[in-house]
Design an enzyme around this catalytic site. Structure first.
Site, short mmCIF file in Angstrom:
data_model
loop_
_atom_site.label_atom_id
_atom_site.label_comp_id
_atom_site.label_asym_id
_atom_site.label_seq_id
_atom_site.Cartn_x
_atom_site.Cartn_y
_atom_site.Cartn_z
N LEU A 174 0.79 -1.07 0.15
CA LEU A 174 0.14 0.12 -0.16
C LEU A 174 0.89 1.27 -0.07
CD1 LEU A 174 -2.90 -0.69 2.65
CD2 LEU A 174 -3.18 -0.59 0.30
N ASP A 175 0.48 2.30 -0.78
CA ASP A 175 1.39 3.45 -0.79
C ASP A 175 1.46 4.04 0.75
OD1 ASP A 175 1.41 3.13 -3.37
OD2 ASP A 175 0.04 4.60 -3.91
N ARG A 176 2.39 5.00 0.99
CA ARG A 176 2.55 5.31 2.15
C ARG A 176 1.23 6.19 2.76
NH1 ARG A 176 7.75 9.14 3.94
NH2 ARG A 176 7.04 9.71 6.09
N HIS A 183 0.14 2.66 -8.23
CA HIS A 183 -0.78 3.93 -8.22
C HIS A 183 -1.70 3.97 -9.21
CE1 HIS A 183 3.29 6.47 -6.71
NE2 HIS A 183 2.67 5.49 -5.70
N THR A 233 -1.92 5.99 1.67
CA THR A 233 -3.07 5.05 1.70
C THR A 233 -3.30 4.56 3.04
OG1 THR A 233 -2.96 4.73 -0.77
CG2 THR A 233 -4.38 3.52 0.40
#
Length: 257
Positions: free
Chosen positions: A55-57, A160, A59
């Site tokens: 998971l992106d930072r 993304h 998110t």
């Protein structure tokens, strides 16, 4: 430090709510950072954990880790073969379409090569507008500002992907510094106490790699998104933490239905 919220745990895997702003693990992009989800979870459980997906930072939401390298490898295989169902909630600019499949190929963004040298890969995301709001303020060039609550289901796993697909379609996620629009990001940060990326992984379902059951995980959103939903009258769309573990449906069981 507040303990991480454990959503599910057995002898093979653990699922946790990742807070927004927390990196999953150390990387070349994490210079100067001292706090990571993987280390915090390891210290909390007192045992090693093995990452399965990302998971992106910025998110928030549900993440699964293996409690052994073998379990993590089996889980990763399921993720790479698209046997996992994922749902996200996002707050976007504009009145998003009721339902649509976004089918835009995307170049991988791994930072190792110029983008022009990266091949465009197939990428699909199903989106559905759950609600919308119109604010009597001029944020951009229009006298009113419209925003939507969107459910996104990625059918592929590009980096993304949801952020890029929604931005390309004309409905960037609020708080997205890279793919969004700064005037709306500032408005939410300064006027609505929402300075973060408004994207949360709220549902994950997959067949357990070692036990005969399917894991269905629902994850609540963080306080920032919860408060915003309440301001906009979207309380009915707030997910709750929950776990369901029905048996895996076999072909014979499906025929009997």
């Amino acid at each position: 430090m507040q303990p991480l919220n454990i959503l599910y745990q057995d002898e093979h895997l653990v699922a946790v709510h990742k807070p927004s702003g927390l990196l999953v693990h150390r990387s070349a992009l994490a210079r100067g950072e001292t706090e990571f989800l993987l280390q915090r979870l390891r210290d909390q459980l007192g045992k090693r954990v093995y990452p399965v997906h990302r998971l992106d930072r910025p998110t928030s939401g549900v993440m699964v880790f293996g409690l052994s390298s073998e379990a993590a490898a089996l889980l990763s295989e399921g993720f790479s073969e698209r046997q996992v169902e994922k749902r996200y909630l996002a707050v976007v600019r504009g009145k998003a379409p009721e339902q649509e499949r976004l089918d835009y190929p995307l170049r991988e963004e791994d930072g190792t090569r110029p983008k022009a040298e990266m091949p465009a890969m197939p990428a699909m995301t199903d989106i559905r507008r759950l609600d919308s709001v119109e604010l009597p303020v001029q944020v951009d060039r229009y006298p009113v500002a419209r925003y939507s609550l969107v459910e996104a289901r990625p059918l592929t796993g590009r980096r993304h992907q949801i952020r890029r697909h929604l931005s390309r379609r004309g409905y960037p996620i609020i708080g997205d510094a890279k793919h969004g629009k700064s005037v709306h990001n500032r408005f939410f940060a300064e006027q609505l106490a929402a300075p973060r990326l408004l994207l949360a992984a709220t549902y994950l379902a997959f067949d357990h790699p070692l036990l005969d059951k399917r894991i269905q995980l629902s994850c609540a959103v963080g306080e920032t998104m919860k408060n915003l939903f309440e301001q906009f009258g979207w309380q009915g769309h707030l997910p709750l933490d929950s776990v369901r573990t029905p048996p895996i449906a076999t072909p014979s069981a499906l025929q009997a239905l």
